[in-house]
Motif scaffolding. Structure first.
Motif, PDB file in Angstrom:
ATOM      1  N   GLU A  49       9.989  -5.966   8.610  1.00 19.47           N
ATOM      2  CA  GLU A  49       9.850  -6.049   7.153  1.00 19.47           C
ATOM      3  C   GLU A  49      10.768  -7.121   6.574  1.00 19.47           C
ATOM      4  O   GLU A  49      10.370  -7.880   5.674  1.00 19.47           O
ATOM      5  CB  GLU A  49      10.167  -4.695   6.518  1.00 19.47           C
ATOM      6  N   THR A  96      -0.113  -3.001   7.329  1.00 23.91           N
ATOM      7  CA  THR A  96       0.432  -1.683   7.020  1.00 23.91           C
ATOM      8  C   THR A  96      -0.246  -1.148   5.764  1.00 23.91           C
ATOM      9  O   THR A  96      -0.630  -1.923   4.880  1.00 23.91           O
ATOM     10  CB  THR A  96       1.947  -1.759   6.815  1.00 23.91           C
ATOM     11  N   ASP A 124       0.793   0.186   3.067  1.00 22.77           N
ATOM     12  CA  ASP A 124       1.401  -0.172   1.777  1.00 22.77           C
ATOM     13  C   ASP A 124       0.959  -1.549   1.298  1.00 22.77           C
ATOM     14  O   ASP A 124       0.947  -1.828   0.093  1.00 22.77           O
ATOM     15  CB  ASP A 124       2.930  -0.128   1.885  1.00 22.77           C
ATOM     16  N   GLU A 125       0.558  -2.407   2.227  1.00 21.31           N
ATOM     17  CA  GLU A 125       0.097  -3.755   1.874  1.00 21.31           C
ATOM     18  C   GLU A 125      -1.214  -3.694   1.089  1.00 21.31           C
ATOM     19  O   GLU A 125      -1.559  -4.630   0.363  1.00 21.31           O
ATOM     20  CB  GLU A 125      -0.111  -4.559   3.166  1.00 21.31           C
ATOM     21  N   GLY A 166      -1.968  -1.472  -1.260  1.00 21.43           N
ATOM     22  CA  GLY A 166      -1.773  -0.987  -2.624  1.00 21.43           C
ATOM     23  C   GLY A 166      -2.680   0.191  -2.942  1.00 21.43           C
ATOM     24  O   GLY A 166      -2.928   1.064  -2.111  1.00 21.43           O
ATOM     25  N   TRP A 187      -5.773   1.657  -0.860  1.00 24.43           N
ATOM     26  CA  TRP A 187      -5.592   2.650   0.200  1.00 24.43           C
ATOM     27  C   TRP A 187      -5.147   3.953  -0.454  1.00 24.43           C
ATOM     28  O   TRP A 187      -4.022   4.069  -0.934  1.00 24.43           O
ATOM     29  CB  TRP A 187      -4.556   2.178   1.214  1.00 24.43           C
ATOM     30  N   ARG A 188      -6.020   4.924  -0.511  1.00 24.19           N
ATOM     31  CA  ARG A 188      -5.684   6.229  -1.074  1.00 24.19           C
ATOM     32  C   ARG A 188      -6.504   7.304  -0.370  1.00 24.19           C
ATOM     33  O   ARG A 188      -7.621   7.062   0.049  1.00 24.19           O
ATOM     34  CB  ARG A 188      -5.900   6.271  -2.588  1.00 24.19           C
TER      35      ARG A 188
END
Length: 340
Positions: A50, A203, A205-206, A208, A211-212
């Motif tokens: 990271e 990843t 988190d990339e 945003g 992705w849910r």
């Protein structure tokens, strides 16, 4: 983070970081030589990656070089396990309807999954090889995740926490070989060719807000011979999310870091059978078998041929601004000839 594996003399390639805009890459041999090595010790390795990724994205990473997707292998050139689900029940319903068969009630509560070959994936720009067009060569555009270690009997919540990376996949099927294999009652083997994954794995988190609920809520863009073929939304009509698929795979076994779990062919419900193609105002398809199913339902027989040698398949996903997220799988269908 965005990660890729560049081809080199080894089977497992070299792990690199890729900038968010896919323009630069950074070798990271001092952190982890391969993606599998990073996954094996993710909690310790990921923070180091990271930091280097942040430097790469602001142009302050010594050693950064222009990124060329053509130099990539699949993010994991080989994996300890590749298990592919069939999370889009619309796809299953079409298969059944085309042969006037009912979908068993259990299919809506218990995911379908098969274990594919994982000893040698192909790169995202490598040819799709086959010995004969008579095998019924088909693309299958999907989303996949790479996970960390998962305990036997893990809960859906625990499975969600184990998802490390997201990528795209072309899970090539040889349709004309499938019926004979399934008739034996022992599953796929010869009918599933080598799969190819997107140049870049990212990843969660990339991604945003796209992705849910461990689903990727973006259209999956498929081209066949340069023409739009499919754009279904991967987050819609997904009966089982990735956490559920991972938990299903872990019901009776531990899953090792580096296991890949696929979504199955992305498929959206189409309100009007005759409007299912992009040309007719629909969202199209992620495999030729689905086109042939619609044709069988509508006119009694399939009209569209499976892939021929020389055909080209492209699979990609873009963000709200139109920028490619994972890079593109772009493959020509090619007759296999043994290497000299």
């Amino acid at each position: 983070m965005k990660l890729a594996t560049l081809k080199n003399a080894s089977r497992d390639g070299a792990l690199v970081l890729v900038s968010r805009d896919l323009r630069q890459y950074l070798p990271v041999p001092a952190i982890a030589a391969t993606l599998q090595a990073a996954l094996d010790n993710w909690d310790a390795i990921a923070p180091q990656l990271e930091l280097a990724y942040a430097s790469l994205n602001v142009g302050q990473a010594p050693g950064a070089q222009p990124f060329d997707q053509a130099l990539c292998h699949s993010p994991l050139p080989r994996a300890y396990q590749w298990a592919d689900g069939s999370a889009y029940i619309n796809h299953v319903e079409l298969v059944r309807k085309a042969r006037n068969a009912e979908v068993p009630a259990s299919f809506y509560t218990d995911p379908l999954m098969y274990q594919g070959g994982s000893d040698s994936f192909i790169g995202p720009r490598d040819p799709v090889f086959a010995l004969s067009e008579e095998w019924g060569i088909d693309l299958e555009a999907e989303v996949a995740v790479i996970i960390g270690d998962v305990a036997m009997g893990a809960s859906v919540a625990d499975a969600a926490q184990a998802i490390r990376l997201v990528m795209l996949v072309n899970d090539v099927s040889l349709r004309n070989l499938i019926p004979g294999e399934l008739a034996k009652g022992f599953g796929f083997f010869q009918s599933k060719a080598a799969s190819a994954f997107s140049p870049v794995a990212v990843t969660p988190d990339e991604l945003g807000g796209d992705w849910r609920d461990t689903k990727l809520h973006l259209p999956l863009l498929v081209q066949l011979n340069g023409q739009p073929f499919g754009k279904p939304n991967a987050g819609e009509d997904m009966t089982f999310n990735f956490a559920q698929l991972v938990a299903h795979a872990a019901k009776t076994r531990e899953l090792a870091a580096g296991t890949i779990i696929g979504s199955g062919t992305v498929s959206n419900k189409q309100g009007n059978l005759f409007g299912s193609s992009i040309g007719n105002g629909g969202v199209g398809y992620c495999c030729l078998a689905e086109v042939r199913m619609y044709e069988t339902i509508e006119s009694g027989a399939p009209q569209t041929a499976y892939l021929k040698f020389g055909d080209r398949v492209r699979i990609e996903m873009v963000d709200a601004g139109g920028a490619s997220i994972f890079g593109a799988i772009d493959q020509a269908v090619t007759r296999y000839r043994e290497k000299a």
